[in-house]
Design an enzyme around this catalytic site. Structure first.
Site, PDB file in Angstrom:
ATOM      1  N   ASP A   1       4.013  -8.107   0.946  1.00  0.00           N
ATOM      2  CA  ASP A   1       4.493  -8.964   2.038  1.00  0.00           C
ATOM      3  C   ASP A   1       3.521 -10.104   2.361  1.00  0.00           C
ATOM      4  OD1 ASP A   1       2.609  -7.212   3.154  1.00  0.00           O
ATOM      5  OD2 ASP A   1       3.944  -6.453   4.708  1.00  0.00           O
TER       6      ASP A   1
ATOM      7  N   HIS B   1       0.785  -1.246   0.000  1.00  0.00           N
ATOM      8  CA  HIS B   1       0.000   0.000   0.000  1.00  0.00           C
ATOM      9  C   HIS B   1       0.813   1.291   0.000  1.00  0.00           C
ATOM     10  CE1 HIS B   1      -3.547  -2.407   0.767  1.00  0.00           C
ATOM     11  NE2 HIS B   1      -3.209  -2.699   2.004  1.00  0.00           N
TER      12      HIS B   1
END
Length: 476
Positions: free
Chosen positions: A239, A83
């Site tokens: 991730d 993000h």
């Protein structure tokens, strides 16, 4: 170094909020040949920001700690925090520090974007997710509104892992997994959404190419890293997608990750589209989907409560009826960006240990409530929960999860699963194999197994009632 390895060496990188980790892994066996780690700093002012250049320096330091092993690697991949908004000028230098995933300043822009483009159901149908404040699209809207000069100077927008991949290879490439957390990549079409981009004033030319699963981003061109020139570079991923690769997840296997933030996810063969916004309908790095829910307040919040009470984090006590919702930093799931912590049911006889246990209960409850929405037809109701992240090492966390979930729990022995997943992606590219098959061969999900115990329905009901009854306070 070569004598210790049965196969070629690959490098997996985890560029997280707090640090960069690098693992040099034997592609044949999964044995870790070398590891390195270097810290990042996060500016904790009004927002959460980091200078991307320090991520690059930290990558260099982590690889240098790996010694000769890194210089013998045949392939590398970067898993990175999702993000984040990285804005680059025409020369490729950062215009300003990156806005990180846990920066909740764009909450008003998030609400406005949802309303302007058809509401939550329309976003879920189109993008797969309702874009909360964490999503990159909300951050870009915030930047245009609050720092118009910085937005005007921006020639390229990248996610954290894209930035590192670009510096490694000279190529502008991302992957579908990380792109699915931007809010401008539509899961319904598998491409950037031109209407959303036009609405937020962002040119498609400013964005990286989205590589197909299994496709290379390029080769190592960077001269200032201890990696072989010309080594293969995989597309990398976010991730959470990297951790899913690192565990070799099959569809329907639920994962609960206890870190600074908490996450619950599972690989699915069905494209998710949750109009409540609880579940982010991410793509995975392989071609399936990764429905995921994330809470902001997890291990740090519970540790803070322990510190306030002057107790060791494991010094919990059972009994009592106190409820603690540890939303110390605002919360993402449930979507309460302005919330603070809420304690209800304190009595004269409440002990400090019971109050600490209530903090664990509150954090785990938020995650398990979201897990009910994450899991779909692929998931068996009694499938073991894979418990990962720093908190998985703690007995109090594990026992709270068992008591509130009613499921068996497995704690994989493998640490650094994001870096392992990136290494599996690099190995898959090099060996022309499915990266999850590589990770399963490495046995990364093996670990201690704990039987299911009866679910604590009374505690669950108290938590649910306090969340519902405290809504007005939590929304202030």
């Amino acid at each position: 170094m070569g004598a210790q390895s049965a196969g070629p060496l690959v490098v997996g990188v985890d560029s997280s909020t707090q640090s960069t980790k690098a693992l040099v892994v034997d592609a044949a066996t999964g044995a870790v040949v070398a590891r390195g780690q270097a810290p990042h700093t996060v500016d904790g002012g009004n927002g959460k920001e980091s200078d991307p250049v320090q991520w690059w320096r930290a990558l260099g330091e982590a690889l240098a700690q790996c010694g000769d092993a890194a210089r013998q690697a045949s392939a590398v991949s970067v898993g990175g925090q999702q993000h984040g908004l990285v804005t680059l000028d025409a020369a490729g230098a950062p215009v300003r520090p990156a806005m990180l995933w846990n920066d909740v300043r764009p909450a008003p822009q998030s609400e406005r974007l949802i309303a302007e483009l058809g509401g939550p159901q329309a976003w879920a149908r189109r993008v797969g997710s309702v874009p909360g404040p964490a999503f990159t699209v909300a951050k870009w809207a915030w930047l245009r509104e609050n720092e118009p000069a910085a937005a005007a100077a921006t020639a390229a927008v990248r996610l954290p892992h894209d930035y590192l991949t670009q510096r490694l290879t000279g190529e502008s490439v991302t992957d579908r997994g990380d792109a699915s957390g931007t809010g401008w990549w539509a899961s319904s079409t598998g491409a950037y959404d031109p209407e959303i981009l036009e609405h937020v004033g962002l040119s498609p030319e400013a964005l990286p190419r989205v590589a197909l699963p299994g496709e290379a981003a390029g080769t190592v061109h960077a001269e200032d890293l201890p990696l072989p020139h010309g080594a293969l570079v995989a597309a990398g991923t976010g991730d959470n997608m990297a951790a899913a690769l690192g565990l070799g997840l099959r569809p329907g296997q639920p994962v609960l990750s206890l870190g600074t933030s908490g996450t619950v996810y599972a690989v699915s063969t069905h494209r998710p589209a949750d109009p409540t916004g609880t579940v982010a309908g991410f793509a995975d790095a392989r071609g399936d989907w990764l429905p995921l829910a994330c809470t902001l307040n997890c291990t740090l919040a519970v540790d803070r409560v322990a510190a306030l009470l002057g107790r060791d984090r494991e010094a919990v006590e059972g009994g009592g009826e106190v409820v603690l919702l540890p939303f110390l930093d605002g919360e993402r799931t449930p979507n309460l960006p302005g919330a603070s912590g809420l304690v209800h049911g304190l009595r004269h006889h409440t002990t400090a240990g019971q109050l600490l246990q209530a903090a664990y209960d509150g954090a785990v409850f938020a995650l398990l409530q979201a897990l009910d929405r994450v899991l779909d037809a692929d998931a068996a109701p009694d499938a073991p929960l894979l418990l990962i992240g720093g908190g998985a090492k703690g007995r109090a966390w594990r026992e709270t999860v068992r008591r509130l979930s009613g499921r068996p729990v497995v704690v994989p022995e493998a640490q650094e699963l994001v870096a392992f997943g990136a290494a599996a992606q690099a190995a898959g590219l090099l060996l022309e194999e499915d990266p999850t098959a590589v990770a399963r061969r490495w046995g990364t999900a093996r670990g201690a197994e704990y039987e299911a115990q009866p679910k604590d329905g009374a505690a669950w009901d108290r938590l649910a009632a306090t969340l519902a009854d405290g809504a007005a306070l939590l929304r202030r």
